[in-house]
Design a protein around this motif. Structure first.
Motif, PDB file in Angstrom:
ATOM      1  N   HIS A 207       0.791  -1.201  -0.076  1.00 40.73           N
ATOM      2  CA  HIS A 207      -0.168   0.131  -0.089  1.00 40.73           C
ATOM      3  C   HIS A 207       0.963   1.317   0.148  1.00 40.73           C
ATOM      4  N   VAL A 208       2.079   1.155  -0.156  1.00 39.77           N
ATOM      5  CA  VAL A 208       2.985   2.184  -0.205  1.00 39.77           C
ATOM      6  C   VAL A 208       3.920   2.322  -1.310  1.00 39.77           C
ATOM      7  N   LYS A 209       3.918   3.432  -2.065  1.00 41.54           N
ATOM      8  CA  LYS A 209       4.699   3.864  -3.049  1.00 41.54           C
ATOM      9  C   LYS A 209       5.832   4.965  -2.744  1.00 41.54           C
ATOM     10  N   VAL A 210       7.223   4.531  -3.348  1.00 41.67           N
ATOM     11  CA  VAL A 210       8.365   5.707  -3.233  1.00 41.67           C
ATOM     12  C   VAL A 210       8.430   5.965  -4.756  1.00 41.67           C
ATOM     13  N   ASN A 211       8.463   7.275  -5.031  1.00 43.55           N
ATOM     14  CA  ASN A 211       8.574   7.770  -6.505  1.00 43.55           C
ATOM     15  C   ASN A 211       7.738   6.937  -7.283  1.00 43.55           C
ATOM     16  N   TRP A 212       6.590   6.618  -6.961  1.00 42.66           N
ATOM     17  CA  TRP A 212       5.298   6.230  -7.857  1.00 42.66           C
ATOM     18  C   TRP A 212       5.738   4.613  -8.165  1.00 42.66           C
ATOM     19  N   GLU A 213       6.621   3.849  -7.365  1.00 40.66           N
ATOM     20  CA  GLU A 213       7.003   2.581  -7.357  1.00 40.66           C
ATOM     21  C   GLU A 213       6.450   1.983  -5.982  1.00 40.66           C
ATOM     22  N   ILE A 214       5.659   0.857  -6.236  1.00 42.58           N
ATOM     23  CA  ILE A 214       5.289   0.297  -4.761  1.00 42.58           C
ATOM     24  C   ILE A 214       6.755  -0.402  -4.378  1.00 42.58           C
ATOM     25  N   VAL A 215       6.800  -0.225  -3.124  1.00 43.51           N
ATOM     26  CA  VAL A 215       8.079  -0.798  -2.278  1.00 43.51           C
ATOM     27  C   VAL A 215       7.207  -1.539  -1.050  1.00 43.51           C
ATOM     28  N   GLU A 216       7.942  -2.769  -1.007  1.00 41.59           N
ATOM     29  CA  GLU A 216       7.370  -3.754   0.282  1.00 41.59           C
ATOM     30  C   GLU A 216       8.198  -3.908   1.082  1.00 41.59           C
ATOM     31  N   ARG A 217       9.521  -3.305   1.127  1.00 41.46           N
ATOM     32  CA  ARG A 217      10.486  -3.696   2.106  1.00 41.46           C
ATOM     33  C   ARG A 217      10.391  -2.513   3.153  1.00 41.46           C
ATOM     34  N   PRO A 218      10.027  -2.586   4.578  1.00 42.28           N
ATOM     35  CA  PRO A 218      10.052  -1.631   5.637  1.00 42.28           C
ATOM     36  C   PRO A 218      11.334  -0.896   5.800  1.00 42.28           C
ATOM     37  N   SER A 219      12.416  -1.779   5.474  1.00 42.08           N
ATOM     38  CA  SER A 219      13.802  -1.218   5.729  1.00 42.08           C
ATOM     39  C   SER A 219      14.403  -0.539   4.519  1.00 42.08           C
ATOM     40  N   PHE A 220      13.686  -0.259   3.466  1.00 41.53           N
ATOM     41  CA  PHE A 220      14.138   0.589   2.387  1.00 41.53           C
ATOM     42  C   PHE A 220      14.460   1.754   2.974  1.00 41.53           C
ATOM     43  N   ASP A 221      15.640   2.239   2.341  1.00 41.96           N
ATOM     44  CA  ASP A 221      16.195   3.469   2.761  1.00 41.96           C
ATOM     45  C   ASP A 221      15.832   4.882   1.791  1.00 41.96           C
ATOM     46  N   CYS A 222      15.311   5.603   2.381  1.00 42.94           N
ATOM     47  CA  CYS A 222      14.618   6.993   1.845  1.00 42.94           C
ATOM     48  C   CYS A 222      15.741   7.831   1.592  1.00 42.94           C
ATOM     49  N   ALA A 223      15.624   8.995   0.543  1.00 39.98           N
ATOM     50  CA  ALA A 223      16.642   9.760   0.552  1.00 39.98           C
ATOM     51  C   ALA A 223      16.140  11.063   0.126  1.00 39.98           C
ATOM     52  N   GLU A 224      16.595  12.112   0.192  1.00 37.78           N
ATOM     53  CA  GLU A 224      16.338  13.758  -0.019  1.00 37.78           C
ATOM     54  C   GLU A 224      15.609  13.625  -1.464  1.00 37.78           C
ATOM     55  N   GLY A 225      14.463  14.125  -1.377  1.00 37.85           N
ATOM     56  CA  GLY A 225      13.737  14.369  -2.805  1.00 37.85           C
ATOM     57  C   GLY A 225      12.764  13.051  -3.230  1.00 37.85           C
TER      58      GLY A 225
END
Length: 258
Positions: A207-225
């Protein structure tokens, strides 16, 4: 190149290669290079790689200062970019407003059903019952001819002057907070004031997207922007990583859109 890669995510390698190829073209041909529309994260990567090296620069334009998706122009020092060089236009959707209500998802879905890349389109702006969007000039004739229905509504597409762009009803609320890390579940919890467990569940359920792509790893590291969206909660932009507190937590600035 390996030095550049280590500053970004492994999955961004292909885009990094594209950017370095564009830079090489500008250096070799001594001519400008115009990209498709880029999301904020891609803009950040391009700026980081191109920077302002003296002989090569880059500028972004998406139609208005408020636009999120923008085309980039990479150019040698002699070139003075103007608005027309970004080759984009503003278009308004006309539909039976008294009987039909359209939303962002419906508009984007209908545009994508034409078989064109998302990168050919900029922001979709909704203000009251007015709907406008920016797109690359090279696809404008095709889209205005072929986009004649959204959902059950018959529509027509009319070109507008860029100066006639409306402002979106959506408002970005900026907050400054702290986070223990840049993990996706941590940032979601901070942005939406929910527990990490709930954030993890949202991610794992797709249910979560990062930069319009579904990401299913809670440990995914976000970045500025990065632009994050969670179903039912809205959208969040990681605007800035401001450093660390005395307790070694990260100070971050978020833009929340609901």
């Amino acid at each position: 190149m390996s030095v550049i890669y280590q500053h970004f995510r492994p999955e961004e390698k292909e885009f990094i290669d594209q950017v370095t190829g564009w830079r090489q073209y500008v250096e070799d041909a001594y001519a400008d290079k115009l990209t498709d529309f880029l999301d904020p994260r891609q803009q950040f990567i391009l700026s980081s790689i191109i920077g302002d090296q003296g002989n090569i620069s880059c500028k972004f334009f998406g139609g208005t200062d408020r636009c999120e998706r923008k085309r980039a122009l990479i150019f040698p020092e002699y070139f003075q970019p103007e608005t027309d060089d970004f080759r984009l236009g503003l278009y308004e959707i006309h539909y039976p407003k008294k009987f039909i209500q359209l939303d962002h998802r419906m508009v984007l879905g209908s545009i994508m059903s034409l078989g064109l890349k998302r990168e050919k389109f900029g922001d979709i702006i909704i203000s009251g019952d007015r709907i406008q969007f920016f797109m690359a000039k090279e696809v404008a004739d095709f889209v205005t001819l072929e986009l004649n229905q959204i959902g059950k509504a018959k529509v027509s597409i009319n070109k507008q002057k860029i100066t006639e762009a409306v402002f979106s009803d959506e408002k970005l609320r900026e907050i400054e907070t702290t986070a223990s890390s840049l993990r996706l579940d941590v940032i979601l919890a901070a942005a939406y004031n929910i527990s990490r467990q709930k954030a993890q569940n949202l991610v794992q359920q797709g249910h979560v997207k990062v930069n319009w792509e579904i990401v299913e790893r809670p440990s995914f590291d976000c970045a500025e922007g990065d632009v994050l969206s969670a179903r039912g909660l809205g959208r969040c932009n990681l605007l800035e990583i401001q450093g660390k507190t005395k307790k070694d937590k990260l100070r971050i600035k978020l833009g929340i859109l609901k």
